[in-house]
Design an enzyme around this catalytic site. Structure first.
Site, short mmCIF file in Angstrom:
data_model
loop_
_atom_site.label_atom_id
_atom_site.label_comp_id
_atom_site.label_asym_id
_atom_site.label_seq_id
_atom_site.Cartn_x
_atom_site.Cartn_y
_atom_site.Cartn_z
N ASP A 6 -50.20 96.89 66.67
CA ASP A 6 -48.74 96.70 66.62
C ASP A 6 -48.08 98.06 66.73
O ASP A 6 -48.21 98.90 65.83
CB ASP A 6 -48.36 96.01 65.30
CG ASP A 6 -46.85 96.00 65.10
OD1 ASP A 6 -46.13 95.68 66.07
OD2 ASP A 6 -46.39 96.31 63.98
N ASN A 9 -41.69 101.52 65.78
CA ASN A 9 -40.98 102.76 66.07
C ASN A 9 -41.45 103.92 65.19
O ASN A 9 -41.28 105.08 65.56
CB ASN A 9 -39.47 102.56 65.91
CG ASN A 9 -38.90 101.78 67.08
OD1 ASN A 9 -38.82 102.29 68.20
ND2 ASN A 9 -38.54 100.52 66.86
N GLY A 107 -37.46 91.30 69.68
CA GLY A 107 -38.57 92.25 69.51
C GLY A 107 -39.90 91.53 69.37
O GLY A 107 -39.99 90.52 68.65
N ALA A 108 -40.93 92.04 70.04
CA ALA A 108 -42.26 91.41 70.00
C ALA A 108 -42.76 91.29 68.56
O ALA A 108 -43.40 90.29 68.19
CB ALA A 108 -43.24 92.21 70.85
N ASP A 109 -42.46 92.28 67.71
CA ASP A 109 -42.95 92.23 66.32
C ASP A 109 -42.33 91.06 65.56
O ASP A 109 -42.96 90.45 64.69
CB ASP A 109 -42.71 93.56 65.59
CG ASP A 109 -41.27 94.07 65.65
OD1 ASP A 109 -40.44 93.50 66.39
OD2 ASP A 109 -40.97 95.05 64.95
#
Ligand code: ADP
Ligand code: PAZ
Ligand code: K
Length: 256
Positions: A6, A9, A107-109
């Site tokens: 994962d 940022n 967001g992918a997360d």
């Protein structure tokens, strides 16, 4: 064994799973100027440290919210792990109905967290992820991803006080003795920690009022434990939520 990654940022979190069991997990700092070779070396060294051979990894899945690193991480996987990774994004099957106005924008997360939370805790749900940003995701009673809220994260907020106010120091985030701080550090700890506790309980209450439901509230990310210990609304802290979600998504895509 599979490798899940994962890219956030602030940190890149890696996990090695054997079936459902997490055997190893590591945290690297996200460095936008590192190269595919540098990340490849770091991962090779981590593997070596636990006597894990690259050939034991049968597949890789990657989620990223840092677009400049997407291609680079993909290249690293091909070169150092000999694997073409699954990448969470358009084209990957998630099994999640995303009702954001533009589903590609989420967001992918946040998607990965939603997949893990629905599978483990059932819908409706609110997920709070304390990362660089604090994200809130609302999953309705049918298990659909609806949307949520994005607020400045605890780490960057604390850093902003230090950067922008000449007399405010860089502090360690731990709970102060009381809400009324009687020195600068205690006052900052109170403002940040109780400010965030209030934000979480406030946003969760507003989502409950808006949806007229009582979703379960799951927290994850660096500061989840600290905030959950004071929050009235967080029910479960699951530090492995994102890694679990990546494992589930890998299984959903390899078997299709
Ligand atoms: N296990 C941890 N314990 C304490 N602090 C953490 C932990 N993981 C992350 N943090 C802190 O939480 C903040 C956000 O990190 P992280 O959750 O990795 O964010 P992102 O997903 O945006 O990269 C950072 O300031 C980081 O130092
Ligand atoms: C909101 C985020 C910055 C959170 O990222 P993180 O704090 O985990 O690094 C990331 O999920 C993102 O870039 N999302 C795109 C915008 C959206 O979800 O609407
Ligand atoms: K995250």
């Amino acid at each position: 064994m599979i490798l899940v990654m994962d890219v956030g940022n602030t940190n890149i979190v890696l996990g090695v799973y054997e079936g459902k069991e997490l055997l190893h997990n590591w945290r690297l700092s996200t460095n936008r100027s590192a190269t595919a070779d540098e990340y490849g070396l770091m991962i090779s060294n981590l593997f070596k440290h636990v006597q894990l051979d690259v050939s034991e990894i049968s597949g890789v899945i990657l989620s990223s919210v840092v677009p400049p690193l997407n291609h680079l991480m993909e290249e690293m996987c091909e070169r150092y792990l000999g694997k073409n990774p699954f990448i969470v994004g358009p084209g990957l099957k998630t099994g999640l109905n995303i009702r954001y106005e533009n589903p590609k924008e989420v967001g992918a997360d946040r998607i990965v967290n939603a997949v893990a939370a629905i599978e483990q805790y059932g819908a409706p749900l609110i997920i709070v992820d304390f990362g660089t940003a604090t994200t809130y995701d609302y999953i309705d009673e049918h298990g659909q991803y609806i949307g949520g809220a994005i607020a400045p994260g605890i780490g960057i907020s604390t850093e902003a006080l230090y950067q922008k106010a000449a007399k405010l120091p860089r502090i360690e985030l731990s709970k102060p003795k009381s809400t009324v701080g009687r020195n600068t550090v205690a006052s900052m700890q109170s403002g940040i920690i109780y400010g965030y506790v209030g934000q979480v309980d406030g946003i969760v209450s507003r989502i409950c009022a808006e949806t007229k439901l009582k979703p379960r509230v799951i927290a994850t990310g660096g500061f989840a434990e600290l905030i959950a210990s004071e929050s009235k609304t967080i029910e479960i802290v699951d530090p492995l939520l994102t890694l679990t979600g990546l494992r589930i998504l890998y299984e959903r895509n390899i078997s299709s």
